[in-house]
Structure formats: structure tokens, C-alpha cells
Design an enzyme around this catalytic site. Structure first.
Site, PDB file in Angstrom:
ATOM      1  N   ASP A 177     -52.097 179.508  40.111  1.00  0.00           N
ATOM      2  CA  ASP A 177     -50.579 180.472  40.437  1.00  0.00           C
ATOM      3  C   ASP A 177     -51.012 181.043  41.283  1.00  0.00           C
ATOM      4  O   ASP A 177     -51.521 180.953  42.873  1.00  0.00           O
ATOM      5  CB  ASP A 177     -51.332 181.091  38.955  1.00  0.00           C
ATOM      6  CG  ASP A 177     -50.307 181.277  38.565  1.00  0.00           C
ATOM      7  OD1 ASP A 177     -48.980 182.506  38.971  1.00  0.00           O
ATOM      8  OD2 ASP A 177     -49.671 181.467  37.216  1.00  0.00           O
ATOM      9  N   HIS A 207     -47.577 187.333  38.759  1.00  0.00           N
ATOM     10  CA  HIS A 207     -46.859 186.183  38.006  1.00  0.00           C
ATOM     11  C   HIS A 207     -48.940 185.870  37.238  1.00  0.00           C
ATOM     12  O   HIS A 207     -49.006 185.754  36.011  1.00  0.00           O
ATOM     13  CB  HIS A 207     -46.170 185.166  38.177  1.00  0.00           C
ATOM     14  CG  HIS A 207     -46.187 184.064  37.253  1.00  0.00           C
ATOM     15  ND1 HIS A 207     -46.999 182.946  37.230  1.00  0.00           N
ATOM     16  CD2 HIS A 207     -45.741 183.652  36.405  1.00  0.00           C
ATOM     17  CE1 HIS A 207     -46.653 182.266  36.098  1.00  0.00           C
ATOM     18  NE2 HIS A 207     -45.694 182.526  36.077  1.00  0.00           N
ATOM     19  N   SER A 362     -44.764 179.771  30.766  1.00  0.00           N
ATOM     20  CA  SER A 362     -45.947 180.432  31.621  1.00  0.00           C
ATOM     21  C   SER A 362     -46.786 180.562  30.320  1.00  0.00           C
ATOM     22  O   SER A 362     -47.617 180.568  30.464  1.00  0.00           O
ATOM     23  CB  SER A 362     -45.961 181.451  32.565  1.00  0.00           C
ATOM     24  OG  SER A 362     -45.110 180.999  33.821  1.00  0.00           O
TER      25      SER A 362
END
Length: 421
Positions: A177, A207, A362
Site C-alpha cells: 500500500d 490510505h 479497501s
């Protein structure tokens, strides 16, 4: 002695002769008629356009890194093996890495202004021992937070019950990520190893930090497997133009290769893109090595094409639902969807020690990764992905469907069915 031919015709021969004469008159007329009314031969398929569907004028591709491509070849070849090809096609090496798990050398090369797709086609046509590909892009699969709701994920999937028996100790998760805020007070620093393939600013940590929180946060309202170990691979960064978190096939492959070498139990891929042969090869190697691969279904909406790597066979593809078990509106749909998990207005960790609510497949993917870590911590050898499919709560149409897959993951039912509690 030459034999004399019998010139007497049988009735059958006379019939053939008459038919031939008629055809001689008819077909020239037919040809003239066709020339008058038939459409021209279509150049793209060399057949009448009444029967030929001409090539579609597709928009130019934009799903790859500009001005670069990847070259792959057997890692046992000498170091200068690719130099002749680089010179022939006007390429310049940017980086060189060994993908040890698949025994390949990967070169990222500048195309010096040439079209990457055109060069890939030329190289693959002329070279037998070097494989060229565009450096395809991938995007993280979370969106900005929406309206806040009461925290719900733990009760919805049975996590609170599972925590009476395990919190994931002894399992190792690989997160590919953005970089994460490893100093966050809600993340157990002793259980986190961070490796950066790309440097990220504080804004570029969001994120990864959100996804990591759902997997291992010590906050009981957030972390699904708070005692699992995490290897954080920074392979995504913020695109300056679009503001999206992006990566490419070369970076993703390097991150996956490292995690395979670390013998992780689970690989969390909370991102999506198009089909890519290199990433597909790495995913296959991970699965063949006994790693469970979990990936996001994608946030491009019901009409979108299948998202990869989620659509690769044997990858657990996860979609998102809200507190009322409704499908996340932006989630992809398709026959590749396996499971649903909470992924709307999820409370989780954020950079600079803060907290945030976020939505997207996600977060749902991270939730399923945490569930698998819990089950593996009880009995690693007996875990099979089918356990989650058989114990999922059926949503939508009866049986597996294109919205929810097998249904909402439920660890309490998985523990009961498999006698792990």
C-alpha cells in the site's frame, strides 16, 4: 495403344452440361448485381462489411506509466544480457531488480519519448528470451469519508466473539500500500515492520494507515487482528495531478517478491487495476507458496470491468457493505466477487496519530484479512478459504451472486462450523 473415349453422354452427364450452361449465364448477372448493391470490402477484415464487424476505435490507453516499460528475463542470464535489446530499441535503464521468487530479472526502462505499447509489441515480436510489458498502473480502493455512523464492524461479522479466543497472535500479514504512520499510538510498533519502495509525505500515508488500522489497531473498535504481525510495503504514492494513490506493476511485483521471501501468511492488496501478466505471475507464485491473497473488488461502480488482482483465480475478492448490509454504491460487481465485509463509514487510524472514517472495498478487504489472521492463529494448517465461503451470511439473490459473492463474512459461524471454539 491409345484408348478411344466414348463420346456418348449418359443422362447424368447431359444434366451436368445443361446446369453448367445455366450457371455460366446466371453468375455473371449475380456478380453485376452484387457490385451494384453490396457494400465495399472493409479493409480491416477483408470481407463484406455486411458480415464483418470492423475494429472498434478505442480511446488511447492511459493505464500505464508514461515513457517507460518493463523487461523480464531469466535471472540466470548474465548482467549485460539486455544491453543489445536496449540499444536496438533506444531504451535507457532506470532500475534493475531481481524477483527472486520467480527467478526473473526485471528492468524498468525509459522509452525516451517512444510509445510504450508500440515498443512492447515490437520487442515481443522479435525477442524470444526477453518479455516486454507496459508498466501498468494500480489505484488504491478507498474513498473520502462520508457521513458518520455508529461504529458497527465488529458486531456485524462476529469479531467481538472471536476475540474471546484469539486476537491473531502468530500470524504475519503483508500489506502492499502507501507507507503507514507506524508511530501511531493505536498501532503496536513492535509488531510492524516497514519497508519503503517509495517515500511518502504525511498526506501520502493516509490510505496505508487506514488499511493497517483495520487489520491490527489495538483500539477494540477498529482492529480486527490486533496481535497479528504486519509487514508494511510502501509501493503507492500520491499522484500530483489527480491526487490519487497510484503504483505500477514493477513496484507491486517487487513488494510481492519481498513478502513471498518473508513467508507471510496473508497478503492484503487493497488496490485495483487492469489485468497485468507480471502481477498475475507474482500472485500465482504467492498462492502456490501457501500465502492467502486477499484483494479489493474495486470502487468503479456496477458497470466496471473486473478489477485485478482481485479477478485472478484463487484470490479472495472482497466487496463492501454498510451497517444495514447494503452494497457499497461504488463497488464493482461481477462473478469474481467472493465475499462481502464492512467497508462504509469505517472508523480507523489516520496519519499524525489521528483517527478518521473512510469507505471503500479497501477497508472491507482489510477486514477479511483480519478475519483470516484470527482463524489462522487458532489453526494455521487447517485454514482453507472455502471455510469463509461456506459460513458467509447469504445476501442479495439466493446463493452466490455478482453483488455479494457468497455473502457477508462471519467469523463466529466459521469458528462454530470448524469446531475452533
Amino acid at each position: 495403344m491409345q484408348k478411344h473415349l466414348n463420346m456418348r453422354r449418359s443422362p447424368g452427364l447431359r444434366y451436368v452440361a445443361v446446369l453448367s450452361a445455366l450457371c455460366g449465364l446466371f453468375f455473371p448477372l449475380l456478380t453485376m448485381a452484387q457490385q451494384a448493391v453490396s457494400p465495399a470490402i472493409h479493409p480491416s477484415c477483408q470481407a463484406s462489411s455486411l458480415w464483418c464487424v470492423p475494429a472498434v476505435n478505442r480511446p488511447p490507453r492511459t493505464d500505464y506509466a508514461d515513457n517507460e516499460l518493463l523487461l523480464l528475463y531469466d535471472a540466470r542470464k548474465p548482467e549485460n544480457f539486455s544491453e543489445a535489446v536496449m540499444r536496438q530499441f533506444g531504451l535507457q535503464e532506470k532500475s534493475n531488480h531481481k524477483l527472486k521468487s520467480i527467478r526473473q530479472t526485471m528492468i524498468t526502462a525509459s522509452t525516451n519519448g517512444q510509445s510504450p505499447p508500440d515498443l512492447v509489441q515490437k520487442i515481443n515480436q522479435q525477442q524470444k528470451e526477453i518479455e516486454a510489458s507496459t508498466n501498468n498502473l494500480f489505484f488504491t480502493a478507498a474513498v473520502e469519508p462520508g457521513r458518520q455512523r455508529k461504529n458497527y464492524p465488529m458486531a456485524l461479522t462476529g469479531i467481538e466473539t472471536a476475540h474471546k479466543y484469539t486476537k491473531g497472535r502468530g500470524t504475519k500479514v503483508c500489506l502492499i500500500d502507501t507507507a503507514i504512520d507506524a508511530s501511531h499510538s493505536s498501532l503496536d510498533n513492535a509488531r510492524v515492520q516497514s519497508y519503503q519502495l517509495i517515500n511518502g509525505s504525511a498526506g501520502g500515508l493516509r490510505h496505508g494507515t487506514e488499511v493497517a488500522g483495520v487489520i491490527i489497531s489495538k483500539n477494540p473498535r477498529i482492529g480486527v487482528a490486533p496481535e497479528a504481525s504486519l509487514i508494511s510495503m510502501s509501493a503507492f504514492s500520491v499522484d500530483a495531478k489527480s491526487g490519487e494513490y497510484t503504483s505500477n506493476a514493477g513496484l507491486v511485483a517487487r513488494a510481492m517478491d519481498f513478502c513471498i521471501g518473508q513467508r507471510v501468511d496473508i497478503m492484503n492488496l487493497s488496490f485495483a487495476g487492469g489485468r497485468d501478466d507480471l502481477v498475475g505471475k507474482m500472485v500465482r507464485k504467492a498462492i502456490d507458496s501457501g500465502i492467502v491473497v486477499v484483494a479489493s473488488a474495486g470502487n468503479n461502480g456496477p458497470g466496471a470491468e473486473p478489477a485485478y488482482p482481485a479477478a485472478i483465480p484463487d484470490v479472495i475478492a472482497v466487496t463492501a457493505v454498510d451497517q444495514a448490509e447494503n452494497i457499497f454504491g461504488l463497488a464493482n460487481r461481477g462473478s469474481y466477487i467472493d465475499l462481502a465485509a464492512p467497508g462504509v463509514d469505517i472508523l480507523t487510524t489516520a496519519p499524525r496519530g489521528s483517527f478518521n472514517r473512510a469507505s471503500g472495498t479497501s477497508l472491507a478487504t482489510a477486514h477479511v484479512t483480519g478475519v483470516i489472521a484470527l482463524l489462522m492463529s487458532i489453526n494455521r494448517q487447517s485454514f482453507r478459504p472455502v471455510m469463509l465461503e461456506k459460513t458467509a451470511i447469504d445476501l442479495g439473490s439466493s446463493g452466490r451472486d455478482n453483488d455479494f459473492g457468497y455473502g457477508l463474512v462471519n467469523i463466529e459461524r466459521a469458528l462454530q462450523m470448524n469446531k475452533l471454539r
